[in-house]
Design an enzyme around this catalytic site. Structure first.
Site, PDB file in Angstrom:
ATOM      1  N   PRO A 284       0.824  -1.210   0.000  1.00 44.32           N
ATOM      2  CA  PRO A 284       0.000   0.000   0.000  1.00 44.32           C
ATOM      3  C   PRO A 284       0.858   1.261   0.000  1.00 44.32           C
ATOM      4  O   PRO A 284       1.912   1.307   0.653  1.00 44.32           O
ATOM      5  CB  PRO A 284      -0.770  -0.100   1.312  1.00 44.32           C
ATOM      6  N   GLY A 285       0.441   2.252  -0.727  1.00 46.62           N
ATOM      7  CA  GLY A 285       1.088   3.556  -0.684  1.00 46.62           C
ATOM      8  C   GLY A 285       0.131   4.539  -0.027  1.00 46.62           C
ATOM      9  O   GLY A 285       0.250   4.886   1.144  1.00 46.62           O
ATOM     10  N   ARG A 286      -0.875   4.919  -0.802  1.00 39.47           N
ATOM     11  CA  ARG A 286      -1.834   5.938  -0.392  1.00 39.47           C
ATOM     12  C   ARG A 286      -2.476   5.654   0.967  1.00 39.47           C
ATOM     13  O   ARG A 286      -2.603   6.548   1.794  1.00 39.47           O
ATOM     14  CB  ARG A 286      -2.929   5.983  -1.465  1.00 39.47           C
ATOM     15  N   ARG A 322      -2.489  16.629  -8.245  1.00 42.29           N
ATOM     16  CA  ARG A 322      -3.593  15.672  -8.392  1.00 42.29           C
ATOM     17  C   ARG A 322      -4.881  16.280  -8.953  1.00 42.29           C
ATOM     18  O   ARG A 322      -5.496  15.689  -9.841  1.00 42.29           O
ATOM     19  CB  ARG A 322      -3.875  14.950  -7.068  1.00 42.29           C
ATOM     20  N   TYR A 326      -5.573  14.480 -12.427  1.00 41.13           N
ATOM     21  CA  TYR A 326      -6.570  13.397 -12.374  1.00 41.13           C
ATOM     22  C   TYR A 326      -7.979  13.919 -12.115  1.00 41.13           C
ATOM     23  O   TYR A 326      -8.870  13.127 -11.838  1.00 41.13           O
ATOM     24  CB  TYR A 326      -6.262  12.432 -11.231  1.00 41.13           C
ATOM     25  N   CYS A 352       0.807  29.886 -14.377  1.00 34.69           N
ATOM     26  CA  CYS A 352       0.209  30.418 -15.609  1.00 34.69           C
ATOM     27  C   CYS A 352      -0.327  29.299 -16.496  1.00 34.69           C
ATOM     28  O   CYS A 352       0.222  29.015 -17.567  1.00 34.69           O
ATOM     29  CB  CYS A 352       1.251  31.244 -16.351  1.00 34.69           C
ATOM     30  N   GLU A 353      -1.343  28.644 -16.030  1.00 34.75           N
ATOM     31  CA  GLU A 353      -2.034  27.578 -16.755  1.00 34.75           C
ATOM     32  C   GLU A 353      -3.493  27.622 -16.348  1.00 34.75           C
ATOM     33  O   GLU A 353      -3.782  27.694 -15.145  1.00 34.75           O
ATOM     34  CB  GLU A 353      -1.506  26.190 -16.338  1.00 34.75           C
ATOM     35  N   TYR A 381       1.132  11.161  -2.796  1.00 33.07           N
ATOM     36  CA  TYR A 381       1.252  11.695  -4.153  1.00 33.07           C
ATOM     37  C   TYR A 381       1.070  13.220  -4.180  1.00 33.07           C
ATOM     38  O   TYR A 381       0.492  13.770  -5.107  1.00 33.07           O
ATOM     39  CB  TYR A 381       0.261  10.998  -5.103  1.00 33.07           C
TER      40      TYR A 381
HETATM   41  N1  LLP Z   1       2.703  -1.039  -6.031  1.00 32.17           N
HETATM   42  C1  LLP Z   1       2.953  -0.645  -7.288  1.00 32.17           C
HETATM   43  C2  LLP Z   1       3.709  -1.520  -8.188  1.00 32.17           C
HETATM   44  C3  LLP Z   1       2.475   0.601  -7.731  1.00 32.17           C
HETATM   45  O1  LLP Z   1       2.720   0.985  -8.988  1.00 32.17           O
HETATM   46  C4  LLP Z   1       1.747   1.435  -6.842  1.00 32.17           C
HETATM   47  C5  LLP Z   1       1.251   2.731  -7.285  1.00 32.17           C
HETATM   48  C6  LLP Z   1       1.525   0.966  -5.540  1.00 32.17           C
HETATM   49  C7  LLP Z   1       2.006  -0.274  -5.168  1.00 32.17           C
HETATM   50  C8  LLP Z   1       0.775   1.777  -4.522  1.00 32.17           C
HETATM   51  O2  LLP Z   1      -0.529   2.044  -4.910  1.00 32.17           O
HETATM   52  P1  LLP Z   1      -1.531   2.752  -3.856  1.00 32.17           P
HETATM   53  O3  LLP Z   1      -1.654   1.797  -2.686  1.00 32.17           O
HETATM   54  O4  LLP Z   1      -0.910   4.020  -3.423  1.00 32.17           O
HETATM   55  O5  LLP Z   1      -2.781   2.934  -4.577  1.00 32.17           O
HETATM   56  N2  LLP Z   1      -0.157   9.395  -8.565  1.00 32.17           N
HETATM   57  C9  LLP Z   1      -1.425   8.689  -8.512  1.00 32.17           C
HETATM   58  C10 LLP Z   1      -1.286   7.262  -8.065  1.00 32.17           C
HETATM   59  C11 LLP Z   1      -0.300   6.468  -8.901  1.00 32.17           C
HETATM   60  C12 LLP Z   1      -0.041   5.110  -8.330  1.00 32.17           C
HETATM   61  C13 LLP Z   1       1.119   4.477  -8.977  1.00 32.17           C
HETATM   62  N3  LLP Z   1       1.438   3.198  -8.460  1.00 32.17           N
HETATM   63  C14 LLP Z   1      -2.388   9.475  -7.622  1.00 32.17           C
HETATM   64  O6  LLP Z   1      -2.027  10.557  -7.156  1.00 32.17           O
HETATM   65  O7  LLP Z   1      -3.519   9.054  -7.434  1.00 32.17           O
END
Ligand code: LLP
Length: 430
Positions: A284-286, A322, A326, A352-353, A381
């Protein structure tokens, strides 16, 4: 968020937004704006929630540090017990600085260079998540040349359609995406990996995208991966001991968006891989960091044009991409209580966009110049995707931990902006 509901993270105390015990006004007064503020307690709470849901299905949590690679925040995540998922040698460098041992690092990424692969071997990572058959050949060559054996996990694209990903740019698991090895080639790739010198096939990996609200999408993908694991084993390869099912747990950016069904996810994982005799990994990232962060910004001006009302603030698309990139929704609140009447406004930055906005057609208290605003759920992000477009120095980052806070990234200066540039080039004639 209701007043006094939480004792950590972002909340209102006597009407005023505080992060843990620290008023956001204090931070803005000292550090200025725009500034990212993260709550360590909130990161720990998210980790604990996920770990609790996964209890009974022993699973390593590897933080996808692309979401937030701040060193101090990485340290908080490491102290929770997490490993880390890196996608570049730069992220690997950060992970090592934050104290992650190689054994807690998986190295992913669709376009790793020879140098990336060498760094991965130098760092003795837990595994390299290989995303193409050509990368496998290169890794075999690089590892063999140094007499090493690279632990490899094959990133498989399971070919599922993630209809729930918030935006096409964050769906990764469907056929025709650039990520991973198409599942139809999975067995052949595994057999190739098993036969190549310098390669130890240890795992299978996938990540089907972000903001996956439907547990059924995880279930579908995991069943496909389980099918591949069975086929690989049936073909006589018995070395696969790691299954990494990726990240993608959703965060609700508004009251209308679904929250993560972690228990449902854990059930699927247990049902699909519980008897497979493998170590499980999630990435998990987010989920771990989004809610822990806010972006502080101040109102510079207001103006009207035609039927539109604009609130011009000092954070732009270069600070938080974001919304522009998106069409992502982030709640924006005044930090101090206000009686100002609601007005429908576009909250826009100074870049300036026309696409430089934080919110469009948003009902906001019609607050005036100098008002401090908090852009919510900006811990994932956010800063990592910021740029210096329009020669705007990157924002500061602050970490709050209970009743203490500190700057963890100093605001960039004008000198920082030109640090790598030569006014007079080092001319060469050949
Ligand atoms: N593992 C891999 C291989 C990934 O490519 C990603 C995210 C994650 C894990 C983590 O995903 P998450 O749990 O955060 O959903 N910039 C975009 C999101 C791009 C995600 C890219 N890969 C945003 O701001 O929504």
């Amino acid at each position: 968020m209701g007043e006094g509901v939480l004792t950590s993270g972002l909340r209102r105390r006597a009407g005023e937004l505080v992060c843990d015990e620290i008023p956001l006004t204090t931070i803005a007064d000292v550090v200025g704006t725009p500034t990212y503020v993260y709550s360590a307690a909130s990161v720990r709470a998210a980790y604990a929630r996920l770990a609790a849901a996964l209890e009974g299905t022993p699973t390593h949590i590897h933080f996808a540090m692309k979401a937030n690679s701040n060193l101090a925040l990485l340290q908080v995540v490491r102290e929770c017990g997490a490993g880390v998922d890196v996608v570049s040698a730069g992220e690997l460098h950060r992970a090592r600085l934050a104290g992650f041992p190689g054994a807690q690092i998986v190295f992913a990424g669709v376009g790793k260079t020879r140098l990336d692969l060498e760094y991965a071997l130098d760092a003795d990572v837990q595994c390299v998540n290989v995303e193409s058959e050509e990368e496998l050949e290169l890794l075999s060559e690089v590892a063999s040349a140094r007499g090493a054996v690279a632990p490899v996990s094959l990133r498989i694209n399971p070919g599922v359609l993630n209809v729930t990903a918030g935006h096409a740019y964050i769906a990764t698991g469907e056929e025709g995406s650039k990520f991973g090895i198409p599942i139809g080639r999975g067995l052949a790739a595994a057999q190739r990996a098993a036969s190549l010198p310098g390669i130890a096939l240890v795992g299978l990996d996938m990540h089907i995208g972000s903001q996956i609200a439907e547990v059924a999408a995880f279930a579908d993908a995991q069943q496909r991966l389980r099918g591949l694991l069975n086929a690989v084993r049936d073909s006589g390869i018995d070395t696969v001991r790691i299954i990494d099912v990726g990240g993608g747990f959703p965060v609700a950016y508004s009251d209308f968006e679904p929250v993560a069904d972690l228990e449902g996810f854990a059930r699927v994982l247990r049902d699909t891989f519980g008897d497979a005799g493998v170590e499980l990994i999630v990435e998990p990232g987010r989920f771990l960091v989004a809610e822990a962060g806010v972006l502080l910004t101040r109102v510079l001006y207001r103006k009207a044009s035609g039927s539109k009302h604009f609130m011009i603030v000092d954070a732009g698309m270069n600070d938080l991409l974001r919304p522009s990139h998106y069409e992502a929704h982030h709640e924006i609140e005044a930090v101090l209580p206000t009686m100002a009447p609601l007005q429908t406004v576009d909250v826009v930055g100074p870049v300036c966009e026309t696409g430089d906005f934080l919110a469009l057609d948003r009902a906001m208290p019609d607050v005036g110049t100098g008002t401090l605003l908090a852009v919510r759920n900006a811990g994932a992000y956010g800063y990592v995707m910021s740029s210096t477009y329009n020669s705007r120095p990157r924002a500061a980052e602050v970490l709050v931990d209970g009743d203490r806070w500190g700057v963890v990234t100093v605001r960039e200066t004008f000198d920082d902006l030109v640090r790598n540039e030569h006014l007079n080039p080092d001319w060469r004639s050949t």
